[in-house]
Design a protein around this motif. Structure first.
Motif, PDB file in Angstrom:
ATOM      1  N   PRO A  87      24.527 -16.365  28.088  1.00 46.27           N
ATOM      2  CA  PRO A  87      25.005 -17.630  27.504  1.00 46.27           C
ATOM      3  C   PRO A  87      25.749 -17.451  26.190  1.00 46.27           C
ATOM      4  O   PRO A  87      26.692 -18.211  25.906  1.00 46.27           O
ATOM      5  CB  PRO A  87      23.715 -18.423  27.307  1.00 46.27           C
ATOM      6  N   GLU A  88      25.362 -16.467  25.386  1.00 47.77           N
ATOM      7  CA  GLU A  88      26.018 -16.299  24.088  1.00 47.77           C
ATOM      8  C   GLU A  88      27.482 -15.888  24.217  1.00 47.77           C
ATOM      9  O   GLU A  88      28.258 -16.004  23.257  1.00 47.77           O
ATOM     10  CB  GLU A  88      25.261 -15.281  23.232  1.00 47.77           C
ATOM     11  N   ASN A  89      27.883 -15.426  25.391  1.00 48.49           N
ATOM     12  CA  ASN A  89      29.273 -15.010  25.587  1.00 48.49           C
ATOM     13  C   ASN A  89      30.207 -16.164  25.927  1.00 48.49           C
ATOM     14  O   ASN A  89      31.382 -15.946  26.222  1.00 48.49           O
ATOM     15  CB  ASN A  89      29.362 -13.934  26.677  1.00 48.49           C
ATOM     16  N   TYR A  90      29.679 -17.390  25.862  1.00 54.51           N
ATOM     17  CA  TYR A  90      30.517 -18.554  26.107  1.00 54.51           C
ATOM     18  C   TYR A  90      30.918 -19.256  24.807  1.00 54.51           C
ATOM     19  O   TYR A  90      31.539 -20.308  24.841  1.00 54.51           O
ATOM     20  CB  TYR A  90      29.806 -19.523  27.057  1.00 54.51           C
TER      21      TYR A  90
ATOM     22  N   TYR B   4      41.382 -19.614  20.025  1.00 57.10           N
ATOM     23  CA  TYR B   4      40.072 -19.241  19.491  1.00 57.10           C
ATOM     24  C   TYR B   4      39.610 -17.890  20.031  1.00 57.10           C
ATOM     25  O   TYR B   4      38.415 -17.605  20.058  1.00 57.10           O
ATOM     26  CB  TYR B   4      39.047 -20.325  19.806  1.00 57.10           C
ATOM     27  N   GLY B   5      40.557 -17.066  20.464  1.00 51.80           N
ATOM     28  CA  GLY B   5      40.199 -15.724  20.878  1.00 51.80           C
ATOM     29  C   GLY B   5      40.024 -15.576  22.378  1.00 51.80           C
ATOM     30  O   GLY B   5      39.879 -16.548  23.122  1.00 51.80           O
ATOM     31  N   THR B   6      40.002 -14.334  22.816  1.00 46.22           N
ATOM     32  CA  THR B   6      39.880 -13.993  24.234  1.00 46.22           C
ATOM     33  C   THR B   6      38.424 -14.134  24.692  1.00 46.22           C
ATOM     34  O   THR B   6      37.499 -13.655  24.021  1.00 46.22           O
ATOM     35  CB  THR B   6      40.364 -12.555  24.476  1.00 46.22           C
ATOM     36  N   PHE B   7      38.227 -14.791  25.827  1.00 47.83           N
ATOM     37  CA  PHE B   7      36.901 -14.997  26.413  1.00 47.83           C
ATOM     38  C   PHE B   7      36.133 -13.673  26.408  1.00 47.83           C
ATOM     39  O   PHE B   7      36.624 -12.641  26.878  1.00 47.83           O
ATOM     40  CB  PHE B   7      37.086 -15.521  27.835  1.00 47.83           C
ATOM     41  N   LEU B   8      34.913 -13.699  25.872  1.00 51.17           N
ATOM     42  CA  LEU B   8      34.165 -12.464  25.653  1.00 51.17           C
ATOM     43  C   LEU B   8      33.922 -11.648  26.922  1.00 51.17           C
ATOM     44  O   LEU B   8      34.059 -10.417  26.901  1.00 51.17           O
ATOM     45  CB  LEU B   8      32.838 -12.784  24.942  1.00 51.17           C
TER      46      LEU B   8
END
Length: 391
Positions: free
Chosen positions: A61-64, A269-273
């Motif tokens: 979940p933290e990668n979202y 906001y950056g590339t999806f983790l």
């Protein structure tokens, strides 16, 4: 209410691609077989370890959350890959991830150009090379890529006034659509040219790993002085078959990278983790598939180009990229009309050269996205159609 749209939207028309796609669907609905060589989407699968890295990261979940910037392991992976592959050392502030080269090329002009600034772009060339500068109000100045010059720009032929006015120049080798590679000697001249006229160079290096006959896929940044005058885009889309994941990198001049990062912080906001984890796995992991896919692309090129030559269509071998650039057969002069006739008579769908600029007229582009046996079917279909017999 009648809505008045921006005049710039007049530049964006549905165009030939939509019309050809409609014709393709019409043939398929009629039960006809269609060979689609129009779009450069790899048909190879990503490596298993890359898909697993993305899948495992996607379960956390933290990668979202917003990534905002590149993870340290991704920065290290890019640095190590460039050192191994090109002998190029990159500092952490000399690279940044972008949401695919298409996005990066679209927005870089906003960082460098004011309305009215001159940007040099190739003709023929990939459409985004001019669309990005157009969107920021720049003035487009075309430089010619001619077969008699090996599809390399004749830098001495660019008018002095134009060169002095230019702020930015877009260059790309191996080149889409003309399918040639550039030697080191060209990049040396390019860097001298950029220094002489104070021009920022943008080098799109999407196809350095898809290059044939033992040629060297070169990074612009491996040439002395390159970082002083420009940046390079390098993409995981074609090398690792990750087109939908949308991750590329802008690398080189730290001042350009820093200023571009500032701009993108306002729109992204950056590339999806999970995509970042997949990129790390691709760059750090086994590279066997890169060589294997390159060999398969070359076998497809040989089957298509050599096959066409065997039936009387003089199509040169592509030097690099996943495409073939073919002159129209004898008796044809309009690439759009030829594409429609070719599709109707053979089921083969390709892209008219005119889609890539005025100097693309007289050519068509094929994508090497079907296996060798299908390429042989295509050659047989063209031979049987009689389309090459027009005088």
């Amino acid at each position: 209410m009648e809505i008045s749209f921006a005049r710039r939207m007049e530049k964006f028309q549905p165009g030939i691609f939509n019309v050809l796609d409609d014709k393709k669907k019409e043939l398929e609905q009629a039960g006809r077989k269609v060979y689609n060589l129009s779009i450069g989407t790899p048909d190879f699968q990503p490596d298993r370890h890359v898909m697993e890295a993305l899948s495992q990261a996607a379960l956390l979940p933290e990668n979202y959350k917003y990534s905002l910037t590149e993870r340290p392991e991704l920065v290290a992976a890019v640095q190590n890959w460039y050192r191994r592959r090109y002998g190029v050392a990159l500092a952490a502030d000399e690279l940044m991830a972008v949401y695919g080269s298409q996005e990066g090329l679209t927005h870089i002009g906003l960082t460098i150009c004011d309305p009215g600034d001159v940007v040099l772009v190739p003709n023929p060339g990939y459409p985004i090379f001019e669309m990005g500068p157009f969107l920021c109000g720049a003035e487009i100045a075309y430089y010619d890529l001619l077969p008699e010059n090996g599809y390399l720009p004749d830098l001495d032929a660019i008018p002095e006034k134009t060169a002095r006015a230019a702020k930015l120049m877009v260059v790309s080798y191996p080149a889409n659509p003309v399918c040639v590679a550039a030697p080191r000697s060209f990049y040396e001249k390019l860097i001298d040219f950029a220094k002489r006229y104070q021009i920022v160079i943008i080098h799109d290096n999407a196809y350095s790993e898809i290059i044939y006959d033992g040629r060297e896929g070169i990074s612009f940044l491996s040439i002395p002085g390159a970082k002083e005058v420009g940046i390079e885009y390098n993409s995981l889309s074609k090398t690792y078959n990750l087109t939908g994941a949308r991750i590329s990198f802008v690398l080189g001049n730290r001042d350009v990278v820093r200023k571009f990062r500032t701009l993108r912080s306002q729109i992204d906001y950056g590339t999806f983790l999970p995509v970042q984890f997949a990129a790390v796995a691709a760059l750090n992991g086994p590279q066997d598939s890169v060589a294997r896919n390159r060999a398969e692309y070359q076998a497809r090129r040989d089957a298509l180009c050599g096959g066409f030559r065997s039936i009387g269509w003089s199509v040169p071998d592509s030097q690099g990229s996943m495409f073939v650039w073919a002159p129209l057969p004898e008796g044809y002069s309009n690439s759009v009309n030829f594409c429609f006739e070719l599709l109707e008579k053979t089921g083969l769908l390709c892209t008219p050269g005119s889609a890539f600029g005025s100097l693309g007229e007289g050519y068509v582009r094929f994508a090497l996205v079907q296996p060798v046996e299908v390429m042989r079917e295509i050659v047989a279909s063209v031979a049987e159609s009689g389309i090459l017999n027009r005088k």
